[in-house]
Scaffold this active site. Structure first.
Site, PDB file in Angstrom:
ATOM      1  N   GLY A 156       0.808  -1.217   0.000  1.00 21.95           N
ATOM      2  CA  GLY A 156       0.000   0.000   0.000  1.00 21.95           C
ATOM      3  C   GLY A 156       0.839   1.263   0.000  1.00 21.95           C
ATOM      4  CB  SER A 212       7.314   2.148   5.996  1.00 18.42           C
ATOM      5  OG  SER A 212       6.899   1.020   6.724  1.00 18.42           O
ATOM      6  CE  LYS A 213      -1.596   1.813   9.277  1.00 16.14           C
ATOM      7  NZ  LYS A 213      -2.870   1.151   9.012  1.00 16.14           N
ATOM      8  CB  THR A 214       4.643  -0.703  10.298  1.00 15.36           C
ATOM      9  OG1 THR A 214       5.337  -1.118   9.101  1.00 15.36           O
ATOM     10  CG2 THR A 214       3.216  -1.205  10.258  1.00 15.36           C
ATOM     11  CG  PHE A 215       9.647   3.863   9.576  1.00 22.57           C
ATOM     12  CD1 PHE A 215       9.191   4.544   8.453  1.00 22.57           C
ATOM     13  CD2 PHE A 215      10.978   4.038   9.933  1.00 22.57           C
ATOM     14  CE1 PHE A 215      10.035   5.367   7.698  1.00 22.57           C
ATOM     15  CE2 PHE A 215      11.830   4.855   9.190  1.00 22.57           C
ATOM     16  CZ  PHE A 215      11.360   5.517   8.084  1.00 22.57           C
ATOM     17  CB  THR A 216       8.367  -2.618  11.483  1.00 21.58           C
ATOM     18  OG1 THR A 216       7.026  -2.859  11.074  1.00 21.58           O
ATOM     19  CG2 THR A 216       8.376  -1.780  12.742  1.00 21.58           C
ATOM     20  CD  GLU A 219       9.314  -7.193   2.214  1.00 23.97           C
ATOM     21  OE1 GLU A 219       9.158  -6.682   3.346  1.00 23.97           O
ATOM     22  OE2 GLU A 219       8.576  -8.081   1.752  1.00 23.97           O
ATOM     23  NE  ARG A 274      -6.799  -3.936   2.149  1.00 20.65           N
ATOM     24  CZ  ARG A 274      -6.444  -4.350   3.368  1.00 20.65           C
ATOM     25  NH1 ARG A 274      -5.187  -4.280   3.761  1.00 20.65           N
ATOM     26  NH2 ARG A 274      -7.348  -4.824   4.202  1.00 20.65           N
ATOM     27  CD  GLN A 356      -1.757  -3.355  -1.084  1.00 21.16           C
ATOM     28  OE1 GLN A 356      -1.552  -2.342  -1.734  1.00 21.16           O
ATOM     29  NE2 GLN A 356      -1.360  -3.480   0.159  1.00 21.16           N
TER      30      GLN A 356
HETATM   31  O1  LIG Z   1       3.506   0.679   4.858  1.00 22.77           O
HETATM   32  P1  LIG Z   1       4.106  -0.521   5.506  1.00 22.77           P
HETATM   33  O2  LIG Z   1       3.869  -0.560   6.995  1.00 22.77           O
HETATM   34  O3  LIG Z   1       5.574  -0.623   5.179  1.00 22.77           O
HETATM   35  O4  LIG Z   1       3.397  -1.798   4.921  1.00 22.77           O
HETATM   36  C1  LIG Z   1       3.515  -2.190   3.594  1.00 22.77           C
HETATM   37  C2  LIG Z   1       2.564  -3.318   3.267  1.00 22.77           C
HETATM   38  O5  LIG Z   1       2.959  -4.491   3.930  1.00 22.77           O
HETATM   39  C3  LIG Z   1       2.059  -5.294   4.674  1.00 22.77           C
HETATM   40  O6  LIG Z   1       2.562  -6.574   4.762  1.00 22.77           O
HETATM   41  C4  LIG Z   1       0.659  -5.354   4.146  1.00 22.77           C
HETATM   42  O7  LIG Z   1       0.422  -6.529   3.434  1.00 22.77           O
HETATM   43  C5  LIG Z   1       0.264  -4.191   3.264  1.00 22.77           C
HETATM   44  O8  LIG Z   1      -1.069  -3.894   3.508  1.00 22.77           O
HETATM   45  C6  LIG Z   1       1.128  -2.989   3.516  1.00 22.77           C
HETATM   46  O9  LIG Z   1       0.693  -1.954   2.659  1.00 22.77           O
END
Ligand SMILES: O=P(O)(O)OC[C@H]1O[C@H](O)[C@H](O)[C@@H](O)[C@@H]1O
Length: 567
Positions: A156, A212-216, A219, A274, A356
């Site tokens: 996303g 990155s939403k989580t920054f964790t 990749e 997403r 997605q």
């Molecule tokens: O934005 P991030 O936290 O890095 O996540 C990136 C992606 O990885 C996750 O595994 C989910 O499947 C996705 O919904 C998400 O968009």
């Protein structure tokens, strides 16, 4: 709202089940002769025309689908979403991507707090920052303006922005604003993607946006560290402050990474990955490339559909109609796939984004309260722009499996071409196919017609088209930033409608976790084997065999290695 645990237990569902056998006796060739029916199945909203007359439905079917929507409490669920209720119950979160494109004066609440001012605070910050970068007021460590941007993110945090960027790059208005600038994406952890994303770029003139939403996400974080090394190895560690910014909900981790929190652009846990293209995830990289004014039009387009979705009666509500039709196709008629076929190269990355959006949202096996579903939900989405797809997989769509198709086209081309003396302009040539394919699918061609055409007997079965293959057509006025925003929101809401009717949670994605956690074990093993020459252990026979084979190739971990063609 007292409702049965599963939508499939309702009378309305059972009624539709029974109705399937009536539809099985119809053929689209006949249904298409009913002009009244067809007229009722063409809906217009702000110049967007939806024609669903080539779906395997009668007016009666639609009536029954609207009743199913009522039984599923669709209206109430939409209101709960817009009202900030925590409808993503497994993560205890609101689902408020509509707030990302709300007008400044609008009030939308989550946890008792109006979130719109925060949204606009970030949008204002993006406007200010992107203008500084674009005007050269923000310069890199060596005093040069930053003309190129690499957006690092995956899922996303990648697919939506890529889709919108691809759609805008040939729009004349957007292209004018993008002159002299490049926007690239780095998503895959494959080092080949790193090499490609920075090929011919100079760190001195490049800005890296880590999204990155989580920054964790493993990749993204490795790719971010790789580009940080690319910058600091050439410009020094202190250059990172000028050349790297971040978009995340996790600002403490952004700081730990070494990015100045002043250069971080926030979003919130009520934005699903997403569904995040209208947050800083998309708005920052796109504003850097096209300027904020263009991106604002994209947000306004999405907002216009948000308003339509919220207020239009179901009979003329485009996202509701297309959502209900997908439920009908997947669950009642049993068609497991959906083809997304935009007749526009600008929409080349639309199908990957919808993959997605749709498959991560609705690819679920249990209802929102955890009950296993006794019916199929979700569908397999795929697609390519027309006419390319016609020369590839349309054979199967015409004579093989039945795959409901979405034909998407635009009245005006972004880049008109006409050659004097040609029968039609290039866009008209393209669109001839957009109009022809749905009829070919629905009418088909029967043996009598073939014999009349003097087709030899032995070829008749091969040249027969059974027809009766459903599709819908979506004709947009053009593909400006505004239209692209509308198209995005139609699909976002369509997918929510499907999930609401199926009674599932379209806003979590637990199914991506297992593979990730197993990769952690493999990562540890690879490190232990490469660095300490430890044997492979703790895996099954097959994985042990493959891992051992992989480890036969010695790749020493001594010293930083960056892609060769860029150092
Ligand atoms: O934005 P991030 O936290 O890095 O996540 C990136 C992606 O990885 C996750 O595994 C989910 O499947 C996705 O919904 C998400 O968009």
């Amino acid at each position: 709202m007292a409702s049965p645990a599963l939508i499939s237990e309702t009378e309305q569902w059972k009624d539709l089940k029974q109705h399937v056998s009536e539809i099985q006796t119809t053929h689209l060739r006949d249904l298409m002769n009913d002009v009244d029916r067809c007229q009722a199945m063409i809906v217009e909203q702000e110049g967007i025309v939806l024609d669903y007359s080539r779906q395997r439905v009668t007016k009666e079917t639609m009536g029954k689908l609207f009743k199913l929507a009522e039984a599923a409490h669709l209206k109430e669920k939409i209101e709960k979403m817009y009202g900030g209720e925590k409808i993503n119950s497994t993560e205890n979160r609101s689902v408020l991507h509509v707030a990302l494109r709300a007008a400044r004066e609008k009030e939308i609440y989550s946890d008792g707090k109006n979130v719109v001012p925060e949204v606009w605070q970030v949008l204002d910050k993006i406007k200010d920052f992107s203008e500084k970068v674009r005007s050269g007021a923000w310069i890199g460590a060596t005093g040069k303006p930053l003309k190129d941007v690499v957006s690092v993110g995956i899922g996303g945090s990648f697919l939506g922005p890529l889709f919108v960027h691809t759609a805008l790059q040939t729009d004349p208005v957007a292209a004018e604003y993008a002159k002299g600038r490049q926007l690239r994406f780095l998503a895959n952890v494959d080092p080949v993607d790193v090499a490609r994303s920075i090929k011919d770029l100079d760190p001195e003139t490049t800005l890296v946006v880590v999204v990155s939403k989580t920054f964790t996400t493993a990749e993204t974080m490795l790719n971010a560290r790789t580009l940080r090394e690319w910058i600091s190895s050439s410009l020094g560690a202190e250059a990172v402050a000028k050349h790297m910014v971040a978009v995340s909900t996790n600002l403490p981790l952004v700081k730990d990474f070494g990015i100045d929190p002043a250069n971080a652009f926030a979003f919130w846990d009520w934005v699903g990955g997403r569904y995040s293209v209208c947050s800083a995830v998309g708005v920052l990289p796109l504003s850097l490339q096209y300027g904020f004014s263009v991106v604002e039009k994209f947000l306004e387009g999405a907002r216009s559909i948000d308003n339509h979705f919220y207020s239009a009666p179901f009979e003329s509500n485009i996202p509701v109609l297309v959502g209900l039709l997908s439920v009908w196709n997947v669950t009642f008629l049993g068609y497991p796939a959906r083809a997304i076929l935009p007749y526009s190269q600008a929409l080349e990355k639309f199908a990957p984004h919808i993959q997605q959006l749709s498959m991560e949202s609705n690819g679920k096996g249990v209802s929102i309260d955890g009950t296993p579903l006794p019916f199929e939900a979700g569908e397999i989405d795929f697609g390519e722009p027309g006419t390319n797809g016609q020369h590839s997989f349309y054979q199967l769509i015409h004579q093989g499996r039945v795959i409901p198709c979405d034909f998407i086209g635009a009245v005006r081309s972004q880049q008109p071409i006409y050659l004097k003396g040609e029968v039609v302009s290039n866009h008209d040539e393209l669109m001839s196919n957009f109009f022809a394919q749905p009829d070919a699918l629905s009418y088909g061609k029967n043996p009598d017609e073939l014999l009349r055409d003097k087709v030899p007997d032995h070829l008749v079965p091969h040249k027969t088209f059974t027809g009766n293959r459903p599709s819908l057509s979506l004709l947009l006025p053009s593909l400006s930033a505004y239209d692209v925003g509308q198209l995005l929101a139609i699909y976002e809401h369509r997918i929510a409608v499907q999930g609401f009717v199926w009674g599932i949670n379209s806003f979590d994605q637990w199914g991506v976790e297992l593979g990730k956690s197993l990769a952690t074990q493999v990562r540890k093993q690879l490190h232990a084997s490469r660095v300490d020459e430890k044997p492979v252990q703790g895996f099954n026979f097959s994985t042990t065999t493959l891992l051992s084979r992989f480890l036969q190739e010695r790749t020493p971990y001594d010293g930083t290695v960056l892609p060769k063609n860029v150092i």
